[in-house]
Design a protein around this motif. Structure first.
Motif, PDB file in Angstrom:
ATOM      1  N   ARG A  54     -10.788  54.808 -11.855  1.00 60.86           N
ATOM      2  CA  ARG A  54     -10.549  54.390 -10.470  1.00 60.86           C
ATOM      3  C   ARG A  54      -9.095  54.628 -10.050  1.00 60.86           C
ATOM      4  N   TYR A  55      -8.249  55.029 -11.014  1.00 51.14           N
ATOM      5  CA  TYR A  55      -6.829  55.292 -10.717  1.00 51.14           C
ATOM      6  C   TYR A  55      -6.714  56.664 -10.073  1.00 51.14           C
ATOM      7  N   THR A  56      -7.009  56.685  -8.811  1.00 53.29           N
ATOM      8  CA  THR A  56      -6.995  57.921  -8.030  1.00 53.29           C
ATOM      9  C   THR A  56      -5.566  58.240  -7.596  1.00 53.29           C
ATOM     10  N   PRO A  57      -5.335  59.449  -7.090  1.00 52.31           N
ATOM     11  CA  PRO A  57      -3.999  59.755  -6.555  1.00 52.31           C
ATOM     12  C   PRO A  57      -3.545  58.757  -5.486  1.00 52.31           C
ATOM     13  N   LYS A  58      -4.467  58.243  -4.699  1.00 50.69           N
ATOM     14  CA  LYS A  58      -4.107  57.264  -3.665  1.00 50.69           C
ATOM     15  C   LYS A  58      -3.612  55.966  -4.305  1.00 50.69           C
ATOM     16  N   PHE A  59      -4.317  55.494  -5.345  1.00 51.66           N
ATOM     17  CA  PHE A  59      -3.871  54.287  -6.038  1.00 51.66           C
ATOM     18  C   PHE A  59      -2.538  54.529  -6.737  1.00 51.66           C
ATOM     19  N   GLN A  60      -2.360  55.712  -7.273  1.00 59.24           N
ATOM     20  CA  GLN A  60      -1.085  56.051  -7.913  1.00 59.24           C
ATOM     21  C   GLN A  60       0.040  55.955  -6.880  1.00 59.24           C
ATOM     22  N   GLU A  61      -0.200  56.477  -5.695  1.00 66.09           N
ATOM     23  CA  GLU A  61       0.807  56.424  -4.632  1.00 66.09           C
ATOM     24  C   GLU A  61       1.095  54.974  -4.227  1.00 66.09           C
ATOM     25  N   ILE A  62       0.059  54.175  -4.077  1.00 64.06           N
ATOM     26  CA  ILE A  62       0.222  52.778  -3.661  1.00 64.06           C
ATOM     27  C   ILE A  62       1.025  52.001  -4.703  1.00 64.06           C
ATOM     28  N   TYR A  63       0.621  52.102  -5.965  1.00 61.92           N
ATOM     29  CA  TYR A  63       1.303  51.341  -7.010  1.00 61.92           C
ATOM     30  C   TYR A  63       2.705  51.873  -7.271  1.00 61.92           C
ATOM     31  N   SER A  64       2.917  53.139  -7.070  1.00 56.06           N
ATOM     32  CA  SER A  64       4.254  53.699  -7.209  1.00 56.06           C
ATOM     33  C   SER A  64       5.175  53.150  -6.124  1.00 56.06           C
ATOM     34  N   LYS A  65       4.669  53.066  -4.909  1.00 54.17           N
ATOM     35  CA  LYS A  65       5.453  52.486  -3.820  1.00 54.17           C
ATOM     36  C   LYS A  65       5.720  51.004  -4.063  1.00 54.17           C
ATOM     37  N   LEU A  66       4.730  50.293  -4.582  1.00 54.82           N
ATOM     38  CA  LEU A  66       4.887  48.868  -4.861  1.00 54.82           C
ATOM     39  C   LEU A  66       5.990  48.630  -5.899  1.00 54.82           C
ATOM     40  N   ILE A  67       5.918  49.317  -7.021  1.00 55.33           N
ATOM     41  CA  ILE A  67       6.901  49.088  -8.082  1.00 55.33           C
ATOM     42  C   ILE A  67       8.284  49.547  -7.635  1.00 55.33           C
ATOM     43  N   THR A  68       8.361  50.598  -6.850  1.00 61.45           N
ATOM     44  CA  THR A  68       9.658  51.040  -6.328  1.00 61.45           C
ATOM     45  C   THR A  68      10.235  49.976  -5.398  1.00 61.45           C
ATOM     46  N   PHE A  69       9.426  49.448  -4.511  1.00 62.11           N
ATOM     47  CA  PHE A  69       9.856  48.382  -3.609  1.00 62.11           C
ATOM     48  C   PHE A  69      10.373  47.184  -4.404  1.00 62.11           C
ATOM     49  N   ILE A  70       9.619  46.775  -5.397  1.00 63.74           N
ATOM     50  CA  ILE A  70      10.003  45.615  -6.202  1.00 63.74           C
ATOM     51  C   ILE A  70      11.315  45.877  -6.934  1.00 63.74           C
ATOM     52  N   ILE A  71      11.395  46.977  -7.642  1.00 66.47           N
ATOM     53  CA  ILE A  71      12.601  47.254  -8.431  1.00 66.47           C
ATOM     54  C   ILE A  71      13.824  47.440  -7.532  1.00 66.47           C
ATOM     55  N   GLU A  72      13.665  48.147  -6.428  1.00 61.89           N
ATOM     56  CA  GLU A  72      14.809  48.340  -5.519  1.00 61.89           C
ATOM     57  C   GLU A  72      15.398  47.010  -5.064  1.00 61.89           C
ATOM     58  N   HIS A  73      14.545  46.060  -4.729  1.00 57.04           N
ATOM     59  CA  HIS A  73      15.057  44.782  -4.228  1.00 57.04           C
ATOM     60  C   HIS A  73      15.561  43.888  -5.360  1.00 57.04           C
ATOM     61  N   VAL A  74      14.971  44.004  -6.532  1.00 55.38           N
ATOM     62  CA  VAL A  74      15.512  43.287  -7.690  1.00 55.38           C
ATOM     63  C   VAL A  74      16.906  43.821  -7.992  1.00 55.38           C
ATOM     64  N   VAL A  75      17.047  45.131  -8.012  1.00 49.04           N
ATOM     65  CA  VAL A  75      18.342  45.760  -8.281  1.00 49.04           C
ATOM     66  C   VAL A  75      19.368  45.374  -7.211  1.00 49.04           C
ATOM     67  N   ASN A  76      18.946  45.259  -5.948  1.00 44.92           N
ATOM     68  CA  ASN A  76      19.866  44.828  -4.891  1.00 44.92           C
ATOM     69  C   ASN A  76      20.425  43.434  -5.179  1.00 44.92           C
ATOM     70  N   GLY A  77      19.651  42.630  -5.888  1.00 44.77           N
ATOM     71  CA  GLY A  77      20.108  41.283  -6.247  1.00 44.77           C
ATOM     72  C   GLY A  77      21.196  41.270  -7.306  1.00 44.77           C
ATOM     73  N   PHE A  78      21.404  42.383  -7.992  1.00 40.79           N
ATOM     74  CA  PHE A  78      22.452  42.445  -8.995  1.00 40.79           C
ATOM     75  C   PHE A  78      23.838  42.365  -8.353  1.00 40.79           C
ATOM     76  N   ASP A  79      23.934  42.792  -7.106  1.00 42.11           N
ATOM     77  CA  ASP A  79      25.184  42.723  -6.363  1.00 42.11           C
ATOM     78  C   ASP A  79      25.004  41.696  -5.254  1.00 42.11           C
ATOM     79  N   PRO A  80      25.581  40.514  -5.420  1.00 47.35           N
ATOM     80  CA  PRO A  80      25.327  39.446  -4.441  1.00 47.35           C
ATOM     81  C   PRO A  80      25.946  39.689  -3.069  1.00 47.35           C
ATOM     82  N   HIS A  81      26.697  40.759  -2.862  1.00 47.96           N
ATOM     83  CA  HIS A  81      27.342  41.002  -1.570  1.00 47.96           C
ATOM     84  C   HIS A  81      26.411  41.718  -0.635  1.00 47.96           C
TER      85      HIS A  81
END
Length: 113
Positions: free
Chosen positions: A86-113
């Motif tokens: 069931r891991y279609t290219p569409k699901f790959q795109e969705i989950y890739s965007k999700l994890i990128t969104f999550i990691i980007e904002h977690v990483v933004n928290g490393f710099d409190p400014h």
């Protein structure tokens, strides 16, 4: 990244790591954070602040932003394994965007400014 956690230092054996109570509890907290993030996406401002707070907590533990990015591919591999055919290219795109969104904002928290 294991060396960053005193509770896991010296555990080189995969079976020993799998049986680690600390790793099991930490993994559950990570999965709970993913669930909460997804459940709360209707309030993106709240989610971004939550993810930044998680980033700050990890920065306080002296982890680095690159450590967070190391989670991207294992996360996608785990999703692919769970979804199997069931891991279609569409699901790959969705989950890739999700994890990128999550990691980007977690990483933004490393710099409190």
């Amino acid at each position: 990244m294991i060396e960053e956690y005193p509770e896991l230092r010296g555990m080189d054996d995969q079976e020993e790591l799998r049986n680690s109570q600390f790793l099991q509890e930490h993994s559950q907290r990570v999965l709970d954070a993913f669930d909460h993030t997804i459940d709360s996406l209707d309030d993106v401002d709240y989610v971004i602040q939550l993810l930044k707070k998680i980033g700050q907590m990890h920065a306080d533990l002296e982890l680095k932003p690159d450590d967070m990015w190391k989670l991207e591919q294992p996360f996608l591999a785990a999703v692919a394994e769970c979804l199997e055919d069931r891991y279609t290219p569409k699901f790959q795109e969705i989950y890739s965007k999700l994890i990128t969104f999550i990691i980007e904002h977690v990483v933004n928290g490393f710099d409190p400014h």
